[in-house]
Write a protein that holds these residues in place. Structure first.
Motif, PDB file in Angstrom:
ATOM      1  N   LEU A 208      -6.708  44.026 -86.352  1.00 25.17           N
ATOM      2  CA  LEU A 208      -7.504  44.711 -85.337  1.00 25.17           C
ATOM      3  C   LEU A 208      -8.733  45.087 -85.757  1.00 25.17           C
ATOM      4  CD1 LEU A 208      -4.661  46.741 -83.415  1.00 25.17           C
ATOM      5  CD2 LEU A 208      -6.261  45.122 -82.403  1.00 25.17           C
ATOM      6  N   VAL A 209      -8.912  45.768 -87.097  1.00 22.95           N
ATOM      7  CA  VAL A 209     -10.100  46.167 -87.753  1.00 22.95           C
ATOM      8  C   VAL A 209     -11.042  44.585 -87.825  1.00 22.95           C
ATOM      9  CG1 VAL A 209     -11.555  46.962 -89.794  1.00 22.95           C
ATOM     10  CG2 VAL A 209      -9.102  48.102 -89.098  1.00 22.95           C
ATOM     11  N   LEU A 210     -10.609  43.720 -88.265  1.00 29.04           N
ATOM     12  CA  LEU A 210     -11.172  42.550 -88.346  1.00 29.04           C
ATOM     13  C   LEU A 210     -11.704  41.900 -87.022  1.00 29.04           C
ATOM     14  CD1 LEU A 210     -12.053  40.300 -90.160  1.00 29.04           C
ATOM     15  CD2 LEU A 210     -10.091  39.056 -89.815  1.00 29.04           C
ATOM     16  N   LEU A 215     -15.511  41.171 -82.548  1.00 34.44           N
ATOM     17  CA  LEU A 215     -15.920  41.342 -81.018  1.00 34.44           C
ATOM     18  C   LEU A 215     -17.436  41.991 -80.909  1.00 34.44           C
ATOM     19  CD1 LEU A 215     -12.567  42.539 -79.509  1.00 34.44           C
ATOM     20  CD2 LEU A 215     -14.011  40.245 -78.737  1.00 34.44           C
ATOM     21  N   HIS A 216     -17.567  43.002 -81.723  1.00 30.39           N
ATOM     22  CA  HIS A 216     -18.840  43.532 -81.623  1.00 30.39           C
ATOM     23  C   HIS A 216     -20.087  42.578 -82.001  1.00 30.39           C
ATOM     24  CE1 HIS A 216     -22.020  46.279 -82.864  1.00 30.39           C
ATOM     25  NE2 HIS A 216     -21.374  47.297 -81.745  1.00 30.39           N
ATOM     26  N   LEU A 245      -0.144  52.912 -78.038  1.00 27.46           N
ATOM     27  CA  LEU A 245      -1.589  51.895 -77.726  1.00 27.46           C
ATOM     28  C   LEU A 245      -2.679  52.372 -78.086  1.00 27.46           C
ATOM     29  CD1 LEU A 245       1.059  50.393 -76.484  1.00 27.46           C
ATOM     30  CD2 LEU A 245      -0.506  49.580 -74.580  1.00 27.46           C
ATOM     31  N   LEU A 246      -2.883  53.878 -77.334  1.00 24.55           N
ATOM     32  CA  LEU A 246      -4.102  54.514 -77.671  1.00 24.55           C
ATOM     33  C   LEU A 246      -4.314  54.469 -79.235  1.00 24.55           C
ATOM     34  CD1 LEU A 246      -3.963  57.315 -75.009  1.00 24.55           C
ATOM     35  CD2 LEU A 246      -5.351  55.293 -75.000  1.00 24.55           C
ATOM     36  N   LEU A 247      -3.384  54.909 -80.053  1.00 22.40           N
ATOM     37  CA  LEU A 247      -3.705  54.748 -81.447  1.00 22.40           C
ATOM     38  C   LEU A 247      -4.205  53.676 -82.015  1.00 22.40           C
ATOM     39  CD1 LEU A 247      -0.727  57.063 -82.886  1.00 22.40           C
ATOM     40  CD2 LEU A 247      -3.013  57.583 -82.580  1.00 22.40           C
ATOM     41  N   LEU A 248      -3.719  52.178 -81.346  1.00 18.42           N
ATOM     42  CA  LEU A 248      -4.074  50.864 -81.892  1.00 18.42           C
ATOM     43  C   LEU A 248      -5.567  50.891 -81.535  1.00 18.42           C
ATOM     44  CD1 LEU A 248      -0.891  48.879 -80.885  1.00 18.42           C
ATOM     45  CD2 LEU A 248      -1.774  49.306 -83.063  1.00 18.42           C
ATOM     46  N   LEU A 249      -6.199  51.688 -80.675  1.00  9.29           N
ATOM     47  CA  LEU A 249      -7.510  51.474 -80.542  1.00  9.29           C
ATOM     48  C   LEU A 249      -8.449  51.962 -81.631  1.00  9.29           C
ATOM     49  CD1 LEU A 249      -7.746  52.511 -76.398  1.00  9.29           C
ATOM     50  CD2 LEU A 249      -7.669  50.277 -77.599  1.00  9.29           C
ATOM     51  N   LEU A 250      -7.696  52.642 -82.541  1.00  8.45           N
ATOM     52  CA  LEU A 250      -8.586  53.423 -83.650  1.00  8.45           C
ATOM     53  C   LEU A 250      -9.085  52.133 -84.548  1.00  8.45           C
ATOM     54  CD1 LEU A 250      -6.588  56.592 -84.198  1.00  8.45           C
ATOM     55  CD2 LEU A 250      -8.903  56.416 -82.866  1.00  8.45           C
ATOM     56  N   PRO A 251      -8.111  51.389 -84.957  1.00  8.00           N
ATOM     57  CA  PRO A 251      -8.560  50.331 -85.823  1.00  8.00           C
ATOM     58  C   PRO A 251      -9.460  49.439 -85.129  1.00  8.00           C
ATOM     59  CG  PRO A 251      -6.283  50.083 -85.533  1.00  8.00           C
ATOM     60  CD  PRO A 251      -6.699  51.234 -84.919  1.00  8.00           C
ATOM     61  N   LEU A 252      -9.384  49.284 -83.914  1.00 10.69           N
ATOM     62  CA  LEU A 252     -10.192  48.247 -83.147  1.00 10.69           C
ATOM     63  C   LEU A 252     -11.837  48.922 -83.093  1.00 10.69           C
ATOM     64  CD1 LEU A 252     -10.408  45.624 -81.526  1.00 10.69           C
ATOM     65  CD2 LEU A 252     -10.003  46.957 -79.525  1.00 10.69           C
ATOM     66  N   ALA A 253     -11.684  50.216 -83.110  1.00  8.77           N
ATOM     67  CA  ALA A 253     -13.091  50.973 -82.927  1.00  8.77           C
ATOM     68  C   ALA A 253     -13.738  50.867 -84.251  1.00  8.77           C
ATOM     69  CB  ALA A 253     -12.778  52.554 -82.375  1.00  8.77           C
ATOM     70  N   LEU A 254     -12.877  51.050 -85.289  1.00  9.00           N
ATOM     71  CA  LEU A 254     -13.137  51.145 -86.921  1.00  9.00           C
ATOM     72  C   LEU A 254     -14.045  49.693 -86.989  1.00  9.00           C
ATOM     73  CD1 LEU A 254     -13.688  52.409 -89.438  1.00  9.00           C
ATOM     74  CD2 LEU A 254     -11.268  51.424 -89.921  1.00  9.00           C
ATOM     75  N   GLY A 255     -13.338  48.571 -86.506  1.00  9.72           N
ATOM     76  CA  GLY A 255     -13.902  47.496 -86.748  1.00  9.72           C
ATOM     77  C   GLY A 255     -15.288  47.174 -86.238  1.00  9.72           C
ATOM     78  N   MET A 256     -15.495  47.855 -84.686  1.00  6.77           N
ATOM     79  CA  MET A 256     -16.733  47.723 -83.972  1.00  6.77           C
ATOM     80  C   MET A 256     -17.922  48.673 -84.636  1.00  6.77           C
ATOM     81  SD  MET A 256     -15.456  47.827 -80.157  1.00  6.77           S
ATOM     82  CE  MET A 256     -14.589  46.371 -79.390  1.00  6.77           C
ATOM     83  N   ALA A 257     -17.248  49.676 -85.258  1.00  9.98           N
ATOM     84  CA  ALA A 257     -18.281  50.656 -85.901  1.00  9.98           C
ATOM     85  C   ALA A 257     -18.714  49.928 -87.159  1.00  9.98           C
ATOM     86  CB  ALA A 257     -17.572  52.024 -86.247  1.00  9.98           C
TER      87      ALA A 257
END
Length: 555
Positions: A208-210, A215-216, A245-257
């Protein structure tokens, strides 16, 4: 290893599905073949994808026991939709008939794969394994994106040229395709995370980070929209796991950052989407006006580029080959009949949602990025991996236990079609891949004059491109021999070609040929048409120069 496979896939058809899918989705799909761009069968990736589809359909049709064959309500709807659209393809005017037959082949091929795949039982473990393979394909493409993004050693493998403003594209060579494929991986992460444990969850989190980074940095509105809508739907599908599910958004957001920081330090350009949005609105209005003129059966499958150019050329929109919306495309080319065929697919998708449990609905959500891509970019049939990804995810959302038994005749017909497809199209597709590589090499070396004039078997599916290269070879032969008969051959070919595939270069060549043969009247007529169709072309000042013979004679 075999013991693990036997536990996951105890049936022969299940082993075939997972084995060949592992080979394709996590292997051959990511191999780069030289090409000069384009879409459809001009891309080796699409040819390899159809080989996978043919082998899967034929192999599974043999291994699935006859008494297990069933057809579900969604499968019936997909089949009806494909048959309606295929009928439109067959009724298309002769000038666009070849393109229409390719569309019909893509539709019928996809439906056959779906009907055969429905016969393969997917228990919990085999379903999870198939979803994991599709997720792995997305993760591998993200790794390719990162490799291209940082321009690491060996990036030339993809023939990727780094320059400011260039967005990596993985194997797809079009960034929006990569973004929608990545969005599917993001949405698949949720059901996989909930179905797996321990180390697998760590891998999914890293993925998800990747994917967030990709995506970003892809800067694709389609990718952003797909993830936003998909995540919202997953919160509805899994209400008891909303915290997870909301916690899974954290690695996604980390990748975008991480992507935002990388873009800042590398000074990568930000894409301006405002201009493209305005163009799409103009394309939509013009397309609806074309539909209003022929509302019942449309203009003919494959006709959009030509009929759109006649209306929108003066507006400066001279290179639009599709309206960036599959439904609108069928409205223009197929009228209300085409819309009816499309609605069969949509209704079947809603049926799957209404009758599915939470896991099957999650599979539908994972397919959503491909659907959004169809409605915001170009037709899904132009990217076979996306078409097959959509088919497999719809199959995962379907339940053959809820279907009715097919008749022996219907079962035998589908088996026969799958086997005939394997025997006919596998060698044909392999020959097409070989011909595609030959054409690419000839085009890069400007050696089209070496191509045989007679269309080879491997060129049947690439007939338009092959004949185009043959004509370019005639021009090369003229430059070597100054024999006017080669020019006359090109002059006879060009009018029919631009009726099907509007091309400013070919249209400009027609003018030069008329000048070369001292046909001033024809040169003037072609020049006037060129002004209207391509008002922003950089060659217009040259054509309008008063020293041009046809300008002097026509004043």
């Amino acid at each position: 290893m075999m013991n693990v496979l036997n536990r996951i896939a105890p049936l022969p058809a299940q082993k075939l599905l997972l084995g060949i899918s592992l080979f394709f989705w996590c292997g051959t799909m990511h191999l780069y073949w030289q090409n000069n761009g384009g879409s459809g069968l001009s891309l080796p990736l699409n040819i390899m994808s159809w080989i996978y589809a043919v082998v899967l359909a034929a192999g599974a049709s043999v291994l699935v026991p006859r008494q297990r064959w069933r057809i579900t309500v969604p499968a019936t709807g997909f089949t009806m939709g494909a048959l309606i659209l295929t009928l439109l393809c067959l009724l298309t005017p002769g000038v666009w008939q070849f393109e229409a037959l390719l569309v019909a082949g893509a539709l019928l091929g996809g439906v056959i794969v779906y009907l055969v795949a429905v016969q393969i039982p997917l228990a919990a473990r085999s379903l999870t394994a198939l979803l994991a393979l599709l997720w792995g394909a997305s993760a591998i493409e993200c790794l390719a994106f990162v490799y291209q993004y940082w321009h690491l050693p060996g990036v030339e493998y993809w023939e990727f040229a780094w320059r400011r403003g260039t967005r990596p594209y993985g194997i797809f060579q079009q960034v929006n395709l990569l973004a929608s494929f990545t969005a599917c991986g993001v949405l698949l992460s949720v059901p996989l995370f909930l179905r797996l444990r321990d180390g697998y969850r760590i891998v999914i989190g890293m993925g998800l980070v990747l994917m967030g980074f990709v995506l970003h940095e892809s800067q694709s509105q389609t990718g952003y929209l797909s993830v936003a809508v998909g995540e919202a739907l997953l919160l509805l599908v899994f209400p008891a796991q909303r915290r997870t599910l909301l916690l899974l958004l954290l690695p996604l957001a980390l990748g975008m950052a991480t992507g935002a920081a990388a873009r800042h330090f590398l000074s990568v350009a930000t894409v301006d989407h405002l201009t493209t949005s305005h163009v799409r609105w103009t394309v939509l209005k013009t397309s609806l006006a074309l539909f209003a003129e022929r509302p019942w059966t449309g203009w003919g499958v494959g006709s959009f580029a030509a009929v759109f150019l006649e209306r929108a050329g003066p507006l400066g929109l001279s290179s639009i080959s599709h309206p960036h919306n599959e439904l609108v495309l069928w409205l223009v080319e197929g009228g209300l009949v085409g819309l009816a065929g499309g609605l069969c697919f949509i209704a079947s998708g809603f049926w799957l949602w209404l009758r599915g449990n939470r896991w099957r609905r999650a599979c539908l959500v994972a397919a959503l990025p491909v659907v959004i891509h169809m409605l915001t970019e170009y037709p899904v049939r132009q990217s076979t991996p996306h078409w097959l990804l959509l088919i497999l995810l719809l199959r995962c959302a379907d339940s053959p236990l809820k279907g009715v038994c097919m008749t022996l005749t219907s079962t035998s017909l589908i088996r026969g079609l799958a086997l005939i497809s394997f025997l006919v199209f596998t060698p044909l597709l392999l020959l097409s891949l070989r011909t595609q590589q030959q054409l690419t090499l000839a085009e890069r070396q400007s050696a089209q004059w070496r191509l045989a004039e007679q269309l080879p078997v491997g060129g049947w599916l690439l007939a338009t491109r092959y004949r185009f290269d043959v004509q370019m070879g005639y021009l090369q032969r003229y430059q070597r021999t100054r024999d006017a008969r080669w020019l006359e051959a090109v002059r006879r070919w060009a009018p029919d070609y631009v009726r099907i595939h509007p091309d400013p270069n070919v249209s400009f060549t027609q003018i030069l040929l008329a000048l070369q043969q001292r046909d001033q009247v024809e040169a003037h007529r072609l020049a006037m048409r060129f002004y209207q169709a391509y008002p922003n072309d950089r060659r217009i000042p040259w054509l309008q120069d008063a020293r041009r013979p046809f300008n002097q004679n026509m004043e």
